[in-house]
Design a protein around this motif. Sequence first.
Motif, PDB file in Angstrom:
ATOM      1  N   GLU A  35      -4.680  -0.350  -9.662  1.00 27.80           N
ATOM      2  CA  GLU A  35      -3.331  -0.630  -9.199  1.00 27.80           C
ATOM      3  C   GLU A  35      -3.148  -0.215  -7.745  1.00 27.80           C
ATOM      4  O   GLU A  35      -3.906   0.579  -7.214  1.00 27.80           O
ATOM      5  N   GLY A  36      -2.094  -0.765  -7.117  1.00 26.89           N
ATOM      6  CA  GLY A  36      -1.769  -0.403  -5.747  1.00 26.89           C
ATOM      7  C   GLY A  36      -2.394  -1.334  -4.730  1.00 26.89           C
ATOM      8  O   GLY A  36      -3.217  -2.203  -5.052  1.00 26.89           O
ATOM      9  N   THR A  37      -2.013  -1.139  -3.472  1.00 29.68           N
ATOM     10  CA  THR A  37      -2.565  -1.954  -2.395  1.00 29.68           C
ATOM     11  C   THR A  37      -4.004  -1.559  -2.120  1.00 29.68           C
ATOM     12  O   THR A  37      -4.483  -0.504  -2.573  1.00 29.68           O
ATOM     13  N   LEU A  38      -4.708  -2.401  -1.355  1.00 32.21           N
ATOM     14  CA  LEU A  38      -6.080  -2.076  -0.989  1.00 32.21           C
ATOM     15  C   LEU A  38      -6.158  -0.752  -0.251  1.00 32.21           C
ATOM     16  O   LEU A  38      -7.068   0.055  -0.473  1.00 32.21           O
ATOM     17  N   ALA A  39      -5.186  -0.507   0.626  1.00 31.75           N
ATOM     18  CA  ALA A  39      -5.188   0.750   1.391  1.00 31.75           C
ATOM     19  C   ALA A  39      -5.026   1.942   0.455  1.00 31.75           C
ATOM     20  O   ALA A  39      -5.699   2.975   0.614  1.00 31.75           O
ATOM     21  N   PRO A  62     -16.055   7.649   8.960  1.00 30.46           N
ATOM     22  CA  PRO A  62     -16.453   6.573   9.867  1.00 30.46           C
ATOM     23  C   PRO A  62     -15.268   6.074  10.700  1.00 30.46           C
ATOM     24  O   PRO A  62     -14.106   6.166  10.291  1.00 30.46           O
ATOM     25  N   ALA A  63     -15.579   5.532  11.855  1.00 29.51           N
ATOM     26  CA  ALA A  63     -14.551   4.905  12.685  1.00 29.51           C
ATOM     27  C   ALA A  63     -13.909   3.749  11.915  1.00 29.51           C
ATOM     28  O   ALA A  63     -14.530   3.154  11.030  1.00 29.51           O
ATOM     29  N   GLU A  64     -12.668   3.452  12.248  1.00 31.83           N
ATOM     30  CA  GLU A  64     -11.918   2.447  11.485  1.00 31.83           C
ATOM     31  C   GLU A  64     -12.626   1.100  11.457  1.00 31.83           C
ATOM     32  O   GLU A  64     -12.740   0.467  10.394  1.00 31.83           O
ATOM     33  N   VAL A  78      -7.909  -0.073   6.724  1.00 30.06           N
ATOM     34  CA  VAL A  78      -8.522   1.247   6.896  1.00 30.06           C
ATOM     35  C   VAL A  78      -7.554   2.189   7.607  1.00 30.06           C
ATOM     36  O   VAL A  78      -7.414   3.361   7.229  1.00 30.06           O
ATOM     37  N   VAL A  79      -6.862   1.669   8.640  1.00 28.93           N
ATOM     38  CA  VAL A  79      -5.880   2.486   9.356  1.00 28.93           C
ATOM     39  C   VAL A  79      -4.812   2.987   8.375  1.00 28.93           C
ATOM     40  O   VAL A  79      -4.422   4.168   8.389  1.00 28.93           O
ATOM     41  N   ALA A  80      -4.346   2.098   7.503  1.00 33.73           N
ATOM     42  CA  ALA A  80      -3.322   2.476   6.527  1.00 33.73           C
ATOM     43  C   ALA A  80      -3.858   3.492   5.527  1.00 33.73           C
ATOM     44  O   ALA A  80      -3.160   4.443   5.139  1.00 33.73           O
ATOM     45  N   ALA A  81      -5.105   3.301   5.103  1.00 32.26           N
ATOM     46  CA  ALA A  81      -5.711   4.237   4.155  1.00 32.26           C
ATOM     47  C   ALA A  81      -5.842   5.622   4.775  1.00 32.26           C
ATOM     48  O   ALA A  81      -5.514   6.643   4.148  1.00 32.26           O
ATOM     49  N   VAL A  91      -6.966  14.534   5.140  1.00 34.82           N
ATOM     50  CA  VAL A  91      -7.700  14.415   6.396  1.00 34.82           C
ATOM     51  C   VAL A  91      -6.789  14.790   7.554  1.00 34.82           C
ATOM     52  O   VAL A  91      -5.568  14.893   7.418  1.00 34.82           O
ATOM     53  N   GLU A  92      -7.422  14.997   8.708  1.00 37.67           N
ATOM     54  CA  GLU A  92      -6.698  15.233   9.949  1.00 37.67           C
ATOM     55  C   GLU A  92      -7.138  14.191  10.965  1.00 37.67           C
ATOM     56  O   GLU A  92      -8.321  13.852  11.051  1.00 37.67           O
ATOM     57  N   ARG A  93      -6.179  13.658  11.735  1.00 31.38           N
ATOM     58  CA  ARG A  93      -6.487  12.695  12.804  1.00 31.38           C
ATOM     59  C   ARG A  93      -6.534  13.470  14.105  1.00 31.38           C
ATOM     60  O   ARG A  93      -5.511  13.948  14.594  1.00 31.38           O
ATOM     61  N   ARG A  94      -7.709  13.654  14.658  1.00 33.26           N
ATOM     62  CA  ARG A  94      -7.880  14.457  15.863  1.00 33.26           C
ATOM     63  C   ARG A  94      -8.209  13.580  17.056  1.00 33.26           C
ATOM     64  O   ARG A  94      -9.111  12.744  16.990  1.00 33.26           O
ATOM     65  N   GLN A  95      -7.475  13.779  18.149  1.00 33.16           N
ATOM     66  CA  GLN A  95      -7.709  13.007  19.361  1.00 33.16           C
ATOM     67  C   GLN A  95      -9.115  13.291  19.880  1.00 33.16           C
ATOM     68  O   GLN A  95      -9.491  14.442  20.108  1.00 33.16           O
TER      69      GLN A  95
END
Length: 481
Positions: A35-39, A62-64, A78-81, A91-95
């Motif tokens: 169930e749910g969206t692909l993301a 991995p990179a998006e 992938v960005v949405a996931a 996870v953490e999104r680090r610059q």
Amino acid sequence: MTETERANARLVDHRSATVSPLLLVTRLGRWAQGEGTLAERLAHGIASLVRSGELRAGDRLPAERALAAAVSVSRGTVVAAYGILSENGVVERRQGSGTVVAGTLLRLSGSGTAHRGEALFSALPSSIDLLRSVPQMPDLAVGIVRAHDPEPDLVLLSETDPAGLPVLRERIARRFAAEGTPTTLEQILVTHGAQSAFHLLVGEVVSPGDVVLTEEVTWPGFSDAVRRRGGILQGIPMGPDGIDVMMLEEAMARLRPVLVAINPHHHNPTGLRLPSSDRLRIAELAAEYGVPVLEDRVLAPISFDGVVPPTLAALRPDAPILVTDSVSKWAWSGLRIGWLRADPVLVRRLRGARQIVDMFTSVPAQLLALDFLDRADELRREVSERHAGRLELLRGLLAEHLPEWEYRPPRGGLSLWARLPSGSAEEVIARAAMRGVAVAGSDAFAATASNDDHIRLPFTAPDSSLEEGLRRLGEAWRELG
């Protein structure tokens, strides 16, 4: 790439902590179903790998674009996931660093409490104690204790080296060499029994959240030490001869353990002896992955057919193999003298750790251990012959009182691992306790989840205790129907 190669390939590069997009797809399996969206489904699949311990804090996903290409979805999915995982703190999104697994490791399911071994010392004074596998002291050992008369060397008696008396370390090293494992004094650390070696080693190499692999049933003194340290203990399934080496290799690739601990010779509690080909493969895995393997040889010399396999360290001298042993099982359990064979650098580190734990090992005890080592071959032979006979006594009692129970006769060691044809081991243990018999089952030895269908039966108790204990155990079993 074959299925076997995929299973054994490394999902995460150990040096850079970078996750392979192609292997991530393999580990995710049929992530798009449900169930749910692909993301949402992709986020759920990645989160599951974090919960299982395959992905750990600090691993770089991995990179998006790379992951999108690997799983055949748009970059936006992938960005949405990754966004969902970030919102949930996975996870953490680090610059400049991308997306990394956040925080500390989540515990593997079924890791259990830190006090399983307590059950082995819980017999009431009035009970028949079939909990502990403490061997009967050989007559030769009794004679050695009575005749012990060390020279009053004041220099030796005042020796307080945390690594142990040099003369004892040298004697232990020579015994290793005589048995096929070249060893120097600098590779030996003398401890208060093998249990102290376990505790020191775990304290030095295991940090909270680190994964440690061992057999699915193992000595609780080791598993408790790992859990108290905050490590994640993962049990590896066992086959008819011991640990499943293929599954061990897969776990080493997936979980990146800091330590593997095995008891390959007359395993406690199962009594199994690992075949030579499997022992060699484990030594090769230690060399290939660079993961230390701790080999527990405390029960190795108690062999009913005279076969005592060489150490894993003898099979691959270049591998990070650690070996622990003691005099407890073949001389005197009351003399707490054990040792660890390791790399000299690790020995020096553990020597330093001892200075803040227990300083050093009793010098009189070390001097007595020298006498035992001088007669080690005779002592081991006497213990093996005596307990081979005691095993036959136990088997006869099982045939009389518990003929339905299944077991594989051990070729060495001090206990028999009996499988119940039905029902719960804990129920049998509880009913036996009501009849004044203390025994331990699957749960006390389980590294992770327990099947609750085995009971360990040591054959070290006096004849009268063993005979009466099995009679009462049989009555408890029949009461349960």
